[in-house]
Design an enzyme around this catalytic site. Structure first.
Site, PDB file in Angstrom:
ATOM      1  CG  ASP A  29      -4.245   5.758   0.862  1.00 37.13           C
ATOM      2  OD1 ASP A  29      -5.154   4.964   1.127  1.00 37.13           O
ATOM      3  OD2 ASP A  29      -4.085   6.848   1.455  1.00 37.13           O
ATOM      4  CG  ASP A  74      -2.253   0.565   1.014  1.00 31.77           C
ATOM      5  OD1 ASP A  74      -2.329   1.621   0.375  1.00 31.77           O
ATOM      6  OD2 ASP A  74      -3.245  -0.027   1.479  1.00 31.77           O
ATOM      7  CG  ASP A 105     -11.200   2.628   3.709  1.00 34.07           C
ATOM      8  OD1 ASP A 105     -10.659   2.586   4.825  1.00 34.07           O
ATOM      9  OD2 ASP A 105     -10.603   2.982   2.672  1.00 34.07           O
TER      10      ASP A 105
HETATM   11  C1  GLC Z   1      -7.689   5.657   1.969  1.00 38.31           C
HETATM   12  C2  GLC Z   1      -7.578   4.435   2.847  1.00 38.31           C
HETATM   13  C3  GLC Z   1      -8.153   4.767   4.193  1.00 38.31           C
HETATM   14  C4  GLC Z   1      -7.361   5.908   4.785  1.00 38.31           C
HETATM   15  C5  GLC Z   1      -7.293   7.104   3.841  1.00 38.31           C
HETATM   16  C6  GLC Z   1      -6.217   8.065   4.255  1.00 38.31           C
HETATM   17  O1  GLC Z   1      -9.007   5.990   1.713  1.00 38.31           O
HETATM   18  O2  GLC Z   1      -8.179   3.340   2.238  1.00 38.31           O
HETATM   19  O3  GLC Z   1      -8.183   3.665   5.055  1.00 38.31           O
HETATM   20  O4  GLC Z   1      -7.932   6.306   5.992  1.00 38.31           O
HETATM   21  O5  GLC Z   1      -6.989   6.713   2.528  1.00 38.31           O
HETATM   22  O6  GLC Z   1      -4.960   7.522   4.020  1.00 38.31           O
END
Ligand code: GLC
Ligand code: CA
Length: 543
Positions: free
Chosen positions: A200, A98, A316
């Protein structure tokens, strides 16, 4: 279309914190993941996407990174990470990391140095602005986690931008030094032998803050092309961008091969259909017709160029079986139905940990049970704005992110076999009923069904590359489509309801139907009047 290894791959997403705890501290870790590689290989998946495992103060469970080239001690060590990459490789599984580069943690050394003075060489790694003459924030831009996106930094008398929590300052992608740092770091990971990156909130990096543009900003695609060239471009990796604001047109900009950007993106149009007015805290009922319309549009628009990713849930989002199926009486059947519909579409399917055993929403009743920063922030924002406690608790039960983050349910042992200690978040009490051990022991479990779907994709070119044709488009409860490649035709029919439905597929009367996979029935005589039981789903080969 040039064929790629990730076209017929299936990705499994791991949320490391909640997957498997090897040392009893209540937090899942890398050695826990290593201990489950046989389970994952058994399912047949090709790729594991790990939510962040880097060093982090864990304000947002690792999406706030303080060192991209170190592993958070609670997850293990860099040796454990290297061992995981190697052991997975031996089972033909690649690891996708990630990549969180819209922001870092405020505890990253870049930010700490940026805070030292306005003249720091790192100052410009982040987005700083002066206060308005009256001392207030430079704009009324809001954080995605609630409240202002600007935080006052008293020692240097400026505001910094944070589109997420104030412990997640945004990087300044207008600074080419930031590009160089990020690219170097990515290459360092690529050299470790990883299989790619999940990027991300990548659609935020092209932002033009002073114009108030965050998503899909003017610099986005040039930045991705530059990144592609400097890092993974000629490495044959899987790259998938998280892009909440993508339309099919935009998705093609990212994923058309000749543009040299990404392999594919996650789009969220089908997800936000159950958010009233785009507000996830106002959950709406699923309208299957719009749902089909959206998915059909994406299938058709990306048929000649670009590539879809296919998912119902992630870390999420609420659990798919609770959101789109029936997590009560028809849990097993509806989980298999949802899997059928998703896995036979064109694109790369993603399985979120626990989905393959039909894990359900958490159903927390007390605010104290929640851990997620977004849920806790919004509880406050919304109740301060007059929403009642009860209404907000219901919204959290429907759409809160902790629904997906309760520990993976491995067995009937205490804490679902996830940990020998006390888990960081409560285990769903239904683990005695819903667990991997039970699914592995049964021939017709959800796990076995997912396994069959993963292998079906490997055997049928029509699932990977076939033309997609929607059927019964007006039907309110049934999702049906045809996949067609050369001589091969597969008909996918699924009942999204607890009612019986009789459907007419007699336009295919000249073919002999054979069921390749189904969650309910073994044989079919003809397609004139097909009787569907609640949540029935089937993949029918027409010859
Ligand atoms: C993305 C991730 C989430 C995180 C956000 C900020 O949406 O999937 O879990 O809180 O980015 O990094
Ligand atoms: Ca642990």
């Amino acid at each position: 279309m040039e064929q790629k290894w990730w076209h017929d791959s299936v990705v499994y997403q791991i949320y490391p914190r909640s997957f498997c705890d090897s040392n009893g501290d209540g937090i899942g870790d890398l050695n826990g993941i290593r201990s489950k590689l046989d389970y994952l290989a058994g399912l047949g998946v090709d790729v594991l996407w790990l939510s962040p495992v880097y060093q982090s103060p864990m304000d947002d469970n690792g999406y706030d990174i303080s060192n991209y080239q170190a592993i958070a001690p609670e997850f293990g060590s860099m040796q454990d990470m290297e061992a995981l990459i190697e052991e997975a490789k031996q089972k033909n599984i690649r690891i996708v990391m990630d990549l969180v580069v819209n922001h870092t943690s405020d505890e990253h050394s870049w930010f700490q140095q940026a805070c030292e003075s306005k003249d720091s060489p790192y100052r410009d790694y982040y987005v700083w602005r002066d206060a308005k003459p009256d001392g207030s924030a430079p704009s009324d831009m809001e954080s995605i986690f609630g409240g202002s996106a600007w935080e006052w930094h008293e020692p240097t008398q400026q505001y910094y931008l944070h589109l997420f929590s104030k412990k997640q300052p945004d990087l300044n992608w207008e600074n080419s030094k930031v590009h160089d740092e990020v690219h170097q770091m990515m290459n360092w990971w690529i050299e470790k032998g990883i299989g790619g990156f999940r990027l991300d909130v990548i659609d935020l990096i092209g932002k033009d803050i002073d114009k108030g543009i965050t998503g899909n900003g003017p610099r986005l695609h040039p930045l991705l092309q530059k990144m592609n060239q400097a890092t993974f471009g000629n490495k044959d990796l899987l790259t998938v961008g998280e892009t909440w604001g993508a339309t099919p047109e935009i998705a093609k900009l990212y994923s058309a091969p000749e543009r040299d950007e990404l392999s594919m993106v996650f789009q969220f149009e089908h997800i936000t259909l159950t958010w009233k007015d785009g507000d996830k805290w106002q959950p709406a009922k699923l309208d299957l017709r719009s749902f089909k319309e959206v998915l059909t549009k994406w299938q058709l628009e990306l048929k000649d160029t670009g590539w879809n990713s296919l998912f119902w849930n992630n870390h999420d989002l609420p659990r798919a079986v609770s959101k789109y199926g029936d997590d009560g009486e028809h849990r097993i059947k509806s989980a298999k139905m949802l899997a059928t519909v998703l896995h036979c579409l064109k694109g790369t399917p993603y399985i979120y940990q626990g989905e393959e055993i039909g894990m359900t929403n958490a159903n927390f009743e007390h605010l104290e049970q929640y851990r997620d920063i977004e849920s806790l922030n919004f509880y406050k924002v919304k109740t301060d704005a007059g929403v009642s406690h009860d209404e907000m608790m219901l919204a959290l039960q429907e759409n809160g992110r902790d629904n997906a983050r309760t520990p993976m349910q491995w067995s009937t042992e205490p804490q679902a076999g996830f940990t020998k200690g006390t888990p960081w978040i409560e285990v769903n009490p239904n683990y005695t009923e819903v667990n991997a051990e039970k699914d592995l022991a049964s021939d017709d479990s959800i796990y076995q069904y997912y396994k069959a779907l993963v292998s079906l994709r490997k055997q049928h070119k029509s699932i990977v590359y076939g033309e997609f044709r929607p059927l019964l488009e007006e039907h309110e409860d049934v999702f049906a489509y045809l996949r067609h490649f050369g001589e091969e035709r597969l008909l996918i029919v699924a009942n999204f309801s607890s009612e019986n439905h009789q459907v007419d597929l007699s336009q295919y009367y000249e073919f002999t139907p054979t069921i390749l996979l189904s969650n309910g029935r073994g044989k079919l005589e003809n397609l004139d009047s097909l009787m569907l039981q609640p949540y029935d789903a089937m993949v029918i080969q027409l010859t």
